[in-house]
Design a protein around this motif. Structure first.
Motif, PDB file in Angstrom:
ATOM      1  N   LYS A 123     -20.406 -24.765  -8.461  1.00 31.97           N
ATOM      2  CA  LYS A 123     -20.440 -26.130  -8.996  1.00 31.97           C
ATOM      3  C   LYS A 123     -19.285 -26.963  -8.443  1.00 31.97           C
ATOM      4  N   ILE A 124     -18.221 -26.300  -7.997  1.00 34.24           N
ATOM      5  CA  ILE A 124     -17.045 -27.011  -7.508  1.00 34.24           C
ATOM      6  C   ILE A 124     -17.405 -27.867  -6.291  1.00 34.24           C
ATOM      7  N   PHE A 125     -18.271 -27.342  -5.429  1.00 33.75           N
ATOM      8  CA  PHE A 125     -18.622 -28.026  -4.185  1.00 33.75           C
ATOM      9  C   PHE A 125     -20.067 -28.528  -4.190  1.00 33.75           C
ATOM     10  N   GLU A 126     -20.626 -28.779  -5.373  1.00 30.61           N
ATOM     11  CA  GLU A 126     -22.052 -29.109  -5.448  1.00 30.61           C
ATOM     12  C   GLU A 126     -22.415 -30.394  -4.717  1.00 30.61           C
ATOM     13  N   ASN A 127     -21.443 -31.273  -4.477  1.00 26.78           N
ATOM     14  CA  ASN A 127     -21.740 -32.538  -3.782  1.00 26.78           C
ATOM     15  C   ASN A 127     -20.961 -32.691  -2.483  1.00 26.78           C
ATOM     16  N   TRP A 128     -20.426 -31.590  -1.958  1.00 25.81           N
ATOM     17  CA  TRP A 128     -19.615 -31.676  -0.738  1.00 25.81           C
ATOM     18  C   TRP A 128     -20.491 -31.802   0.504  1.00 25.81           C
ATOM     19  N   MET A 129     -20.231 -32.825   1.292  1.00 26.46           N
ATOM     20  CA  MET A 129     -20.960 -33.052   2.544  1.00 26.46           C
ATOM     21  C   MET A 129     -20.002 -32.830   3.713  1.00 26.46           C
ATOM     22  N   PRO A 130     -20.065 -31.712   4.381  1.00 22.63           N
ATOM     23  CA  PRO A 130     -19.164 -31.457   5.509  1.00 22.63           C
ATOM     24  C   PRO A 130     -19.399 -32.443   6.652  1.00 22.63           C
ATOM     25  N   ASP A 131     -18.356 -32.686   7.450  1.00 26.49           N
ATOM     26  CA  ASP A 131     -18.485 -33.598   8.589  1.00 26.49           C
ATOM     27  C   ASP A 131     -18.732 -32.843   9.890  1.00 26.49           C
ATOM     28  N   ARG A 132     -18.915 -31.501   9.788  1.00 25.36           N
ATOM     29  CA  ARG A 132     -19.221 -30.719  10.978  1.00 25.36           C
ATOM     30  C   ARG A 132     -19.980 -29.455  10.580  1.00 25.36           C
ATOM     31  N   ASP A 133     -20.644 -28.871  11.548  1.00 22.26           N
ATOM     32  CA  ASP A 133     -21.376 -27.626  11.328  1.00 22.26           C
ATOM     33  C   ASP A 133     -20.455 -26.428  11.515  1.00 22.26           C
ATOM     34  N   VAL A 164     -19.648 -22.964  13.269  1.00 19.53           N
ATOM     35  CA  VAL A 164     -19.871 -22.639  14.681  1.00 19.53           C
ATOM     36  C   VAL A 164     -21.227 -21.980  14.890  1.00 19.53           C
ATOM     37  N   SER A 165     -21.578 -21.033  14.031  1.00 22.57           N
ATOM     38  CA  SER A 165     -22.857 -20.326  14.187  1.00 22.57           C
ATOM     39  C   SER A 165     -24.043 -21.263  13.994  1.00 22.57           C
ATOM     40  N   VAL A 166     -23.927 -22.201  13.070  1.00 23.62           N
ATOM     41  CA  VAL A 166     -24.997 -23.180  12.840  1.00 23.62           C
ATOM     42  C   VAL A 166     -25.135 -24.100  14.048  1.00 23.62           C
ATOM     43  N   GLN A 167     -24.007 -24.549  14.573  1.00 24.01           N
ATOM     44  CA  GLN A 167     -24.036 -25.427  15.736  1.00 24.01           C
ATOM     45  C   GLN A 167     -24.689 -24.745  16.936  1.00 24.01           C
ATOM     46  N   LYS A 168     -24.413 -23.457  17.110  1.00 26.36           N
ATOM     47  CA  LYS A 168     -25.016 -22.713  18.220  1.00 26.36           C
ATOM     48  C   LYS A 168     -26.537 -22.638  18.064  1.00 26.36           C
ATOM     49  N   LEU A 169     -27.007 -22.447  16.824  1.00 19.42           N
ATOM     50  CA  LEU A 169     -28.452 -22.434  16.594  1.00 19.42           C
ATOM     51  C   LEU A 169     -29.065 -23.801  16.870  1.00 19.42           C
ATOM     52  N   GLN A 219     -16.571 -16.866  12.368  1.00 20.82           N
ATOM     53  CA  GLN A 219     -16.584 -17.161  10.932  1.00 20.82           C
ATOM     54  C   GLN A 219     -16.228 -18.620  10.652  1.00 20.82           C
ATOM     55  N   LYS A 220     -15.856 -19.355  11.681  1.00 18.94           N
ATOM     56  CA  LYS A 220     -15.358 -20.719  11.483  1.00 18.94           C
ATOM     57  C   LYS A 220     -16.427 -21.599  10.848  1.00 18.94           C
ATOM     58  N   GLY A 221     -16.052 -22.242   9.761  1.00 20.96           N
ATOM     59  CA  GLY A 221     -16.992 -23.101   9.050  1.00 20.96           C
ATOM     60  C   GLY A 221     -17.685 -22.418   7.902  1.00 20.96           C
TER      61      GLY A 221
END
Length: 465
Positions: free
Chosen positions: A95-105, A107-112, A201-203
């Motif tokens: 619940k702490i991060f329920e509305n957090w919108m990261p500004d980057r992917d 590393v593994s997500v970006q590669k996909l 593990q970054k991100g």
């Protein structure tokens, strides 16, 4: 139920490449499957409807223009909601991060994404990846598709269920003590934990920086290879040759530490594992009895390391948001606070000794072998917080590969009498990831897992609507 949704990445990628299947069509079919069944299974925290459709239209245009990027281009993939996704909320199951919108992917997500994969949604998980059940007090408990009353394993339970239930063709998971492999085993899918840091593990929200791994969760071993090739970092120690399918396992020596692997195993699971070991021998592998000196001390060390390192991230959050954590996490943090620094240092010392001794035991063998899970999944809501901290150690034999940092694969090997899948685990030496995957694929093809599912038309016990 569309059978195409239960095939593998290798198959659908061929259809997409030859333009016999549209990425938009495939994505819409996958979204429909999620809409139909996720209200019951709770595999997702966030379904990326608009984003995935936009990605699929872009993929379709690229393929039409002859700009095919590879076997993940246009394929819907789920991402465990512990990994950052740019512009899409990343909750960590909290619940702490329920509305957090990261500004980057991550590393593994970006590669996909760079490979053209369609990110279909953010998969549910045990809160902050700190548990083996995926009973999430904030976003709902994920249900095992083979028995809706039971846990799917965790912490990457949503990723496993999405893959098993036709809601994604694969997923990214994380694994600190078995969080990729345990749910894969309990949901009848493949889970691969690479050598430590082979996938960045970054991100990702950290659980334990020295134990965390990121890896693929798929329907077949070959699909795990496809995802791993996209996600991995370039590491000199990692052999660059592609995985060549093995016709048999002649000459392969598999170490079997029976005392550890069979401790606490339920009779029904043991029967499945014994049959799998027989099949490996039929394929030509030699099963070698071995010992693992310091194993109990090493597993205790893992607990000390994990519960110490987790506070380095959560300590500052606890002061402000302590009331928002689930009860099992609150218990874990109390346990971690009581660990003195000297105990952490000694745990890391034992870890180094154990790695050295295990490598010595593995000098003349290709991989360790044994069960992934030793117990069937229990019913949702039956575990108290004080017991939850030990679930990963009682349900399976996955923590071994994390304290070692070695590559580990879980591949389906059959069913219990109750119809629940069981996983076979292979653990290799550092950077022998491809060798482990070769062995696993040879075994998988001998068991013909995917074809058996197709023939039975009993992919998962989804509710009919």
């Amino acid at each position: 139920m569309n059978e195409l949704l239960f095939t593998d990445i290798h198959t659908v990628s061929g259809l997409l490449k030859t333009k016999k299947l549209s990425p938009v069509e495939l994505t819409k079919m996958t979204l429909h499957q999620i809409q139909e069944h996720d209200p019951t299974l709770t595999a997702f925290i966030t379904v990326m409807v608009e984003e995935s459709l936009a990605q699929s239209m872009q993929a379709e245009q690229e393929i039409q223009e002859g700009k095919y990027k590879g076997r993940l281009h246009g394929v819907p993939i789920a991402v465990k909601d512990i990994l950052q996704t740019k512009g899409v909320r990343t909750t960590g199951g909290s619940k702490i991060f329920e509305n957090w919108m990261p500004d980057r992917d991550a590393v593994s997500v970006q590669k996909l994404k760079d490979a053209g994969a369609i990110i279909i949604g953010k998969a549910n998980l045990h809160e902050f990846a700190m548990g083996a059940t995926t009973e999430n007090p904030h976003y709902g408990s994920t249900r095992n598709p083979w028995d809706l009353k039971k846990i799917p394993g965790g912490s990457s339970g949503g990723s496993a269920v999405a893959t098993a239930a036709g809601m994604a063709f694969g997923a990214i998971g994380t694994d600190t003590a078995g969080s990729i492999r345990l749910p894969a085993a309990m949901c009848g899918t493949v889970g691969f934990k690479p050598t430590y840091n082979l996938v960045s593990q970054k991100g990702s929200f950290p659980f334990s920086w020295s134990l965390d791994h990121v890896g693929p969760m798929t329907r077949t071993v070959n699909d795990a290879v496809i995802m791993l090739e996209t996600m991995k970092e370039k590491i000199e120690k990692m052999e660059e040759a592609k995985v060549i399918p093995l016709e048999n396992l002649k000459g392969m020596r598999l170490g079997f530490p029976e005392g550890y692997m069979l401790s606490g195993i339920e009779p029904g699971v043991k029967r499945v594992i014994e049959k799998a070991l027989d099949r490996l021998q039929d394929l030509g592998a030699e099963i070698i009895p071995i010992e693992l000196p310091l194993i109990e001390q090493a597993l205790d060390a893992l607990k000390t390391i994990a519960q110490s390192e987790v506070l380095s991230f959560h300590g500052p959050l606890l002061n402000k948001y302590g009331h928002l954590y689930g009860e099992d996490l609150k218990y874990r943090f109390r346990f971690g606070h009581d660990i003195p620094a000297i105990a952490y240092i000694n745990a890391q010392r034992i870890r180094k000794q154990f790695i050295k001794k295990t490598l010595r035991q593995m000098e003349n063998i290709d991989a360790l072998v044994g069960p992934t899970n030793v117990q069937e999944p229990f019913e949702i809501g039956t575990m108290v917080p004080e017991q939850a901290i030990s679930n990963m150690f009682t349900l399976g034999k996955t923590p071994l590969a994390n304290i070692l940092g070695f590559p580990a694969l879980s591949v389906p090997c059959g069913f219990t009498q109750a119809g629940i899948p069981v996983g076979l685990q292979l653990i290799g030496k550092p950077y022998s990831d491809r060798n482990v995957l070769q062995i696993g694929e040879c075994y998988e093809k001998a068991e013909n897992w995917i074809e058996a599912l197709r023939k039975n038309k009993n992919y998962v016990k989804l509710p009919q609507g």
